[in-house]
Design a protein around this motif. Structure first.
Motif, PDB file in Angstrom:
ATOM      1  N   ASP A 118       0.834  -1.197   0.000  1.00  9.38           N
ATOM      2  CA  ASP A 118       0.000   0.000   0.000  1.00  9.38           C
ATOM      3  C   ASP A 118       0.870   1.250   0.000  1.00  9.38           C
ATOM      4  O   ASP A 118       1.999   1.248   0.525  1.00  9.38           O
ATOM      5  N   TRP A 119       0.336   2.302  -0.545  1.00 10.87           N
ATOM      6  CA  TRP A 119       1.054   3.575  -0.574  1.00 10.87           C
ATOM      7  C   TRP A 119       1.314   4.102   0.829  1.00 10.87           C
ATOM      8  O   TRP A 119       2.334   4.743   1.079  1.00 10.87           O
ATOM      9  N   MET A 120       0.437   3.807   1.781  1.00  9.18           N
ATOM     10  CA  MET A 120       0.583   4.325   3.144  1.00  9.18           C
ATOM     11  C   MET A 120       1.597   3.547   3.969  1.00  9.18           C
ATOM     12  O   MET A 120       2.083   4.054   4.990  1.00  9.18           O
ATOM     13  N   ALA A 121       1.900   2.321   3.585  1.00 11.67           N
ATOM     14  CA  ALA A 121       2.718   1.441   4.416  1.00 11.67           C
ATOM     15  C   ALA A 121       4.120   2.002   4.632  1.00 11.67           C
ATOM     16  O   ALA A 121       4.807   2.391   3.682  1.00 11.67           O
ATOM     17  N   GLY A 122       4.537   2.050   5.900  1.00  8.31           N
ATOM     18  CA  GLY A 122       5.884   2.471   6.254  1.00  8.31           C
ATOM     19  C   GLY A 122       6.101   3.968   6.313  1.00  8.31           C
ATOM     20  O   GLY A 122       7.211   4.411   6.618  1.00  8.31           O
ATOM     21  N   ARG A 123       5.093   4.770   6.068  1.00  9.54           N
ATOM     22  CA  ARG A 123       5.254   6.228   6.066  1.00  9.54           C
ATOM     23  C   ARG A 123       4.638   6.832   7.324  1.00  9.54           C
ATOM     24  O   ARG A 123       3.669   6.308   7.877  1.00  9.54           O
ATOM     25  N   THR A 124       5.229   7.936   7.759  1.00  7.96           N
ATOM     26  CA  THR A 124       4.637   8.666   8.878  1.00  7.96           C
ATOM     27  C   THR A 124       3.438   9.458   8.363  1.00  7.96           C
ATOM     28  O   THR A 124       3.294   9.699   7.155  1.00  7.96           O
ATOM     29  N   LEU A 125       2.596   9.898   9.292  1.00  8.01           N
ATOM     30  CA  LEU A 125       1.430  10.684   8.901  1.00  8.01           C
ATOM     31  C   LEU A 125       1.844  12.007   8.275  1.00  8.01           C
ATOM     32  O   LEU A 125       1.152  12.520   7.383  1.00  8.01           O
ATOM     33  N   ALA A 126       2.972  12.561   8.733  1.00  6.05           N
ATOM     34  CA  ALA A 126       3.465  13.796   8.128  1.00  6.05           C
ATOM     35  C   ALA A 126       3.877  13.558   6.683  1.00  6.05           C
ATOM     36  O   ALA A 126       3.652  14.405   5.809  1.00  6.05           O
ATOM     37  N   GLU A 127       4.486  12.408   6.408  1.00  9.55           N
ATOM     38  CA  GLU A 127       4.879  12.078   5.037  1.00  9.55           C
ATOM     39  C   GLU A 127       3.654  11.804   4.163  1.00  9.55           C
ATOM     40  O   GLU A 127       3.641  12.151   2.972  1.00  9.55           O
ATOM     41  N   LEU A 128       2.627  11.203   4.740  1.00  8.67           N
ATOM     42  CA  LEU A 128       1.408  10.944   3.977  1.00  8.67           C
ATOM     43  C   LEU A 128       0.695  12.240   3.612  1.00  8.67           C
ATOM     44  O   LEU A 128       0.097  12.349   2.535  1.00  8.67           O
ATOM     45  N   ASP A 129       0.743  13.218   4.503  1.00 11.14           N
ATOM     46  CA  ASP A 129       0.166  14.541   4.232  1.00 11.14           C
ATOM     47  C   ASP A 129      -1.295  14.436   3.796  1.00 11.14           C
ATOM     48  O   ASP A 129      -1.727  15.078   2.833  1.00 11.14           O
ATOM     49  N   LEU A 130      -2.068  13.631   4.502  1.00 10.89           N
ATOM     50  CA  LEU A 130      -3.457  13.407   4.111  1.00 10.89           C
ATOM     51  C   LEU A 130      -4.336  14.632   4.351  1.00 10.89           C
ATOM     52  O   LEU A 130      -5.384  14.777   3.712  1.00 10.89           O
ATOM     53  N   SER A 131      -3.926  15.501   5.250  1.00 15.18           N
ATOM     54  CA  SER A 131      -4.748  16.677   5.538  1.00 15.18           C
ATOM     55  C   SER A 131      -4.912  17.557   4.307  1.00 15.18           C
ATOM     56  O   SER A 131      -5.960  18.175   4.110  1.00 15.18           O
ATOM     57  N   HIS A 132      -3.873  17.610   3.461  1.00 17.81           N
ATOM     58  CA  HIS A 132      -3.972  18.422   2.250  1.00 17.81           C
ATOM     59  C   HIS A 132      -4.797  17.739   1.171  1.00 17.81           C
ATOM     60  O   HIS A 132      -5.092  18.348   0.133  1.00 17.81           O
ATOM     61  N   GLU A 133      -5.186  16.489   1.397  1.00 20.45           N
ATOM     62  CA  GLU A 133      -6.132  15.820   0.515  1.00 20.45           C
ATOM     63  C   GLU A 133      -7.565  15.993   1.024  1.00 20.45           C
ATOM     64  O   GLU A 133      -8.512  15.488   0.422  1.00 20.45           O
ATOM     65  N   GLY A 134      -7.710  16.669   2.164  1.00 22.35           N
ATOM     66  CA  GLY A 134      -9.023  16.824   2.761  1.00 22.35           C
ATOM     67  C   GLY A 134      -9.406  15.670   3.659  1.00 22.35           C
ATOM     68  O   GLY A 134     -10.587  15.471   3.959  1.00 22.35           O
ATOM     69  N   LEU A 135      -8.407  14.906   4.116  1.00 21.44           N
ATOM     70  CA  LEU A 135      -8.646  13.741   4.966  1.00 21.44           C
ATOM     71  C   LEU A 135      -8.053  13.971   6.350  1.00 21.44           C
ATOM     72  O   LEU A 135      -7.035  14.656   6.483  1.00 21.44           O
ATOM     73  N   LEU A 136      -8.669  13.386   7.354  1.00 25.65           N
ATOM     74  CA  LEU A 136      -8.224  13.548   8.731  1.00 25.65           C
ATOM     75  C   LEU A 136      -8.111  12.178   9.384  1.00 25.65           C
ATOM     76  O   LEU A 136      -9.080  11.419   9.424  1.00 25.65           O
ATOM     77  N   VAL A 137      -6.919  11.856   9.903  1.00 26.71           N
ATOM     78  CA  VAL A 137      -6.707  10.591  10.600  1.00 26.71           C
ATOM     79  C   VAL A 137      -7.149  10.753  12.053  1.00 26.71           C
ATOM     80  O   VAL A 137      -6.564  11.528  12.808  1.00 26.71           O
ATOM     81  N   LEU A 138      -8.189  10.026  12.432  1.00 27.21           N
ATOM     82  CA  LEU A 138      -8.740  10.131  13.781  1.00 27.21           C
ATOM     83  C   LEU A 138      -8.029   9.229  14.773  1.00 27.21           C
ATOM     84  O   LEU A 138      -7.961   9.536  15.962  1.00 27.21           O
ATOM     85  N   GLY A 139      -7.506   8.109  14.295  1.00 26.98           N
ATOM     86  CA  GLY A 139      -6.845   7.184  15.204  1.00 26.98           C
ATOM     87  C   GLY A 139      -6.187   6.048  14.456  1.00 26.98           C
ATOM     88  O   GLY A 139      -6.406   5.849  13.250  1.00 26.98           O
ATOM     89  N   ILE A 140      -5.345   5.323  15.172  1.00 31.79           N
ATOM     90  CA  ILE A 140      -4.647   4.163  14.621  1.00 31.79           C
ATOM     91  C   ILE A 140      -4.893   2.978  15.550  1.00 31.79           C
ATOM     92  O   ILE A 140      -4.688   3.073  16.766  1.00 31.79           O
ATOM     93  N   VAL A 141      -5.343   1.864  14.975  1.00 33.11           N
ATOM     94  CA  VAL A 141      -5.541   0.632  15.735  1.00 33.11           C
ATOM     95  C   VAL A 141      -4.394  -0.308  15.396  1.00 33.11           C
ATOM     96  O   VAL A 141      -4.179  -0.657  14.237  1.00 33.11           O
ATOM     97  N   ARG A 142      -3.657  -0.698  16.429  1.00 29.20           N
ATOM     98  CA  ARG A 142      -2.520  -1.613  16.252  1.00 29.20           C
ATOM     99  C   ARG A 142      -2.642  -2.725  17.283  1.00 29.20           C
ATOM    100  O   ARG A 142      -2.379  -2.533  18.474  1.00 29.20           O
ATOM    101  N   GLY A 143      -3.085  -3.874  16.812  1.00 31.75           N
ATOM    102  CA  GLY A 143      -3.287  -4.983  17.739  1.00 31.75           C
ATOM    103  C   GLY A 143      -4.370  -4.638  18.738  1.00 31.75           C
ATOM    104  O   GLY A 143      -5.499  -4.303  18.366  1.00 31.75           O
ATOM    105  N   ASP A 144      -4.037  -4.708  20.030  1.00 24.61           N
ATOM    106  CA  ASP A 144      -4.986  -4.375  21.088  1.00 24.61           C
ATOM    107  C   ASP A 144      -4.886  -2.928  21.523  1.00 24.61           C
ATOM    108  O   ASP A 144      -5.572  -2.520  22.471  1.00 24.61           O
TER     109      ASP A 144
END
Length: 288
Positions: free
Chosen positions: A164-190
């Motif tokens: 996936d394009w997102m794999a291995g990148r930090t949220l700053a590198e993904l820069d999703l906010s400038h796409e109009g997207l907001l990351v609310l949370g990350i689920v990792r295992g438990d």
């Protein structure tokens, strides 16, 4: 004439209860048009089955309000029918029937106009908002309506897969906010990491909770790594900038035609910079 006055009072009480039901449902976060429809539906016993009805039934505070409206509506309908029959049962001439009918119509109209007074509406809204806020163990906020999840926006759980394009990148590198997207949370295992910072890294098998336009969320979920994914990211940013440009143009047009908004453009601050872009370090859950 006594029966006519009684009928006016019963009709007035019924209108008042319907208005109170609308205000009470609105106080729970339901939009006013939907609240008005659901209140009248419950009061009349029509029982329409719609998506809005499900949002009422599944909400504890709204369910209590609708149950009260249904009970009162059943008694009110019976009382109105009985009083209406008694009011015109002994009418012997056209003149008497006309005067009673006119008195009834004028009385109901006056009560209806009184109930539509903005001052009364504001007073009742404050009273009901306070009452509903004191309901124990009830969250009155309708987050689906607040976030407009029934329209073009939604919240998706995006599983990060290998490649996936997102794999291995930090949220700053993904820069999703400038796409109009907001990351609310990350689920990792438990573990769940809410409101993650820009230094959080999206790992394979992570699940990202992302809020934004539904079509863009679907495209992001299938965006592959490599040059194609980077190009799709740039195109999404350009598309979002165009949307924001049109929104600013529409807002400027509205401002120019609104005398109460003079100087609003000068007072409106610019878009704040993303604090994650300049943050040197942070709480990367991958480092915990």
């Amino acid at each position: 004439m006594f029966q006519v006055i009684s009928l006016v009072l019963i009709a007035g009480v019924t209108l008042l209860i319907g208005r109170l039901g609308t205000i009470a449902l609105t106080a729970t976060g339901l939009p006013r048009p939907i609240a008005r429809f659901q209140a009248r539906s419950a009061l009349s016993g029509a029982g329409y089955t719609t998506n809005e009805s499900e949002s009422v039934v599944n909400h504890p505070a709204r369910r209590k309000i609708v149950m009260i409206l249904m009970a009162v509506g059943s008694l009110g309908s019976a009382g109105i029918i009985a009083t209406l029959i008694a009011s015109f049962w002994d009418v012997t001439g056209f003149g008497t029937g006309f005067r009673r009918g006119l008195t009834l119509a004028v009385g109901v109209l006056i009560l209806w106009l009184i109930l539509r007074l903005p001052m009364l509406d504001r007073l009742l809204s404050r009273i009901f908002a306070g009452m509903i806020n004191r309901m124990a163990d009830v969250d009155i906020r309708d987050y689906a309506n607040m976030l407009r999840l029934s329209g073009d926006y939604g919240i998706s759980e995006l599983l990060v897969r290998s490649g996936d394009w997102m794999a291995g990148r930090t949220l700053a590198e993904l820069d999703l906010s400038h796409e109009g997207l907001l990351v609310l949370g990350i689920v990792r295992g438990d573990h769940y990491f809410g409101a993650p910072k820009g230094t959080y890294r999206a790992r394979v098998a992570d699940t990202l909770l992302v809020y934004g336009p539904v079509d863009r969320l679907a495209e992001l979920d299938h965006r592959a790594s490599g040059a194609g994914g980077d190009r799709a990211h740039r195109e999404a940013i350009q598309a979002q900038r165009e949307i924001e440009r049109r929104e600013r143009a529409a807002q400027a047009t509205e401002t120019r035609h609104s005398p109460d908004m003079e100087g609003a453009d000068e007072q409106m601050p610019g878009r704040p910079a993303d604090p994650n872009d300049s943050e040197p370090g942070g709480d990367d859950p991958g480092r915990r």
